[in-house]
Design an enzyme around this catalytic site. Structure first.
Site, PDB file in Angstrom:
ATOM      1  N   ASP A 176      60.466 -56.768  20.494  1.00 54.29           N
ATOM      2  CA  ASP A 176      60.725 -55.767  21.530  1.00 54.29           C
ATOM      3  C   ASP A 176      62.155 -55.252  21.369  1.00 54.29           C
ATOM      4  O   ASP A 176      63.112 -55.969  21.642  1.00 54.29           O
ATOM      5  CB  ASP A 176      60.516 -56.394  22.910  1.00 54.29           C
ATOM      6  CG  ASP A 176      60.792 -55.421  24.043  1.00 54.29           C
ATOM      7  OD1 ASP A 176      61.064 -54.233  23.761  1.00 54.29           O
ATOM      8  OD2 ASP A 176      60.753 -55.855  25.213  1.00 54.29           O
TER       9      ASP A 176
ATOM     10  N   HIS B  21      62.292 -60.483  -1.708  1.00 56.73           N
ATOM     11  CA  HIS B  21      61.820 -61.848  -1.484  1.00 56.73           C
ATOM     12  C   HIS B  21      62.742 -62.917  -2.074  1.00 56.73           C
ATOM     13  O   HIS B  21      62.701 -64.077  -1.650  1.00 56.73           O
ATOM     14  CB  HIS B  21      60.403 -62.026  -2.030  1.00 56.73           C
ATOM     15  CG  HIS B  21      59.573 -62.985  -1.229  1.00 56.73           C
ATOM     16  ND1 HIS B  21      60.025 -64.220  -0.839  1.00 56.73           N
ATOM     17  CD2 HIS B  21      58.324 -62.877  -0.725  1.00 56.73           C
ATOM     18  CE1 HIS B  21      59.086 -64.852  -0.152  1.00 56.73           C
ATOM     19  NE2 HIS B  21      58.047 -64.047  -0.057  1.00 56.73           N
TER      20      HIS B  21
END
Length: 413
Positions: free
Chosen positions: A360, A122
């Site tokens: 995708d 992070h």
């Protein structure tokens, strides 16, 4: 169900990349050091011979390959399970210089479906920046899997990430102008002795609209000091969850509670940060109330508190927050960590605007995107639903003794 790691590899760039040290802003540093954001993407088998071919993914990027002897449907839903490691393990014992910046695990199920586990350090980036990186990856992978030149050209045309984090440097001298309650940790009341549990609840579009209808009406004198207005879906849901959690915990009426709302500062700064800024720009909009006030007023009161907190997050406030962090003797002492959102407080992070279901890689869109591991007690995520029906998911960790009542209150709309 058992997962077996079949192969592990380190992927290096195919061309020289910039070297040297990267300066981190205060907004990067206010996140706990030993923390990776871990998510999972599940895909059902589509019959393709090269379905999630590791060679295709590795040509773009991949870190770990694993196999599972179960099927996706054996999971009984997509709630994280402690007995299944769908993200690579991380050893935090050797210090920050050894932490991997990104880890990927591809787990293949015997049904043919796969899970792509993603772990992002992070300090490196927040959600929008990490997702921008992931989008470039799945666009490139899709071009290889489908031999589609147009997709490759589109991915190659994406502007490189903007890496200069000095745009978020504190002023000289620092000029904090606000009290910044979002960084006042204070003492935490004794926590429940029961174990923590994690659940995911679905809210339908009808339930969401019913909640919004309670807020978006003329005040009847019991809705608190907020004028008649139109509240957003997020404001209404954040207020509703905050109110339900406070009541489920059984907190006394005079107990102060904070609601931390993760807020993207990219467009709130003036001038806005450049497109493609790669780093952390998450600030915590923080609402404060007494638990008794939340319970005695309806959801519109909590939604109004949420709106007030978010409305404060303008350029002046965010620059003051950066300066406030600059003058702290030890920023790690107030960094967000596992205890930040514990009772009596609550933290809400929204993924609703993140296009996670567009991931995708060439074999279709994911059937589920969510957390890879349960968050600490008091941390809630609002997640988009894979169904295009206006529904969404509320994922939350609470003490086990509080979760059942929370569920009842959540659906009492």
């Amino acid at each position: 169900m058992k997962i077996t790691v079949k192969k592990s590899t380190m992927v290096t760039p195919n061309a020289a990349t910039p070297s040297g040290k990267m300066w981190l802003s205060n907004v990067d540093l206010v996140t706990a050091t030993t923390y990776h954001t871990r998510s999972v993407y599940f895909y059902r088998f589509n019959g393709a011979a090269n379905f999630f071919d590791p060679a295709v993914l590795m040509a773009a990027l991949i870190r770990v390959l694993a196999e599972c002897d179960g099927e996706i449907d054996d999971l009984g839903g997509f709630v994280p399970r402690p007995d299944l490691s769908l993200n690579p393990a991380i050893d935090y014992s050797l210090g920050i210089s050894t932490y991997p910046l990104l880890l990927i695990q591809l787990t293949r199920f015997k049904c043919g479906g796969v899970c792509l586990g993603h772990g992002n350090q992070h300090h490196l980036s927040d959600g929008p920046a990490a997702l921008r990186f992931t989008k470039t990856w799945f666009d490139l992978a899709r071009s290889l899997a489908t031999a589609t030149a147009a997709v490759a050209d589109a991915a190659a045309a994406v502007a490189p990430p903007f890496m200069d984090r000095t745009l978020l440097r504190a002023r000289d001298p620092p000029q904090p102008r606000f009290t910044h309650i979002e960084y006042h940790r204070g003492g935490t009341p004794p926590q429940p002795n029961s174990e923590k549990t994690y659940s995911v609840f679905k809210l339908t579009s009808d339930q969401i609209n019913a909640l919004k209808a309670k807020c978006n009406v003329d005040s009847d004198g019991r809705n608190g000091p907020f004028p008649a207005t139109r509240y957003t879906t997020f404001e209404v849901l954040a207020g509703h969850v905050w109110r339900c959690v406070s009541e489920a915990r059984g907190l006394p009426g005079d107990q102060e509670t904070k609601l931390y709302v993760s807020t993207d500062g990219r467009s709130r700064l003036s001038p806005p940060l450049p497109p493609g800024y790669f780093g952390n720009v998450n600030f915590s909009a923080t609402a404060v109330s007494l638990c008794g006030q939340l319970r005695s007023n309806n959801v519109r009161f909590a939604a109004g508190k949420t709106r007030e907190a978010i409305a404060r997050m303008n350029d002046e406030y965010l620059r003051s927050a950066i300066d406030y962090l600059e003058v702290q003797p030890d920023i790690s002492a107030i960094a967000r960590g596992p205890g930040t959102y514990n009772s009596p407080n609550l933290g809400i992070i929204s993924w609703l605007r993140l296009p996670v279901y567009e991931a995708d890689f060439g074999w279709g869109n994911p059937v589920h995107v969510g957390l890879a591991a349960p968050p600490p007690e008091g941390k809630c995520h609002l997640l988009p639903s894979p169904a295009s029906d206006g529904s969404l998911l509320v994922s939350i960790s609470l003490a086990k003794e509080h979760m059942r009542l929370f569920e009842k209150l959540l659906y009492d709309v």
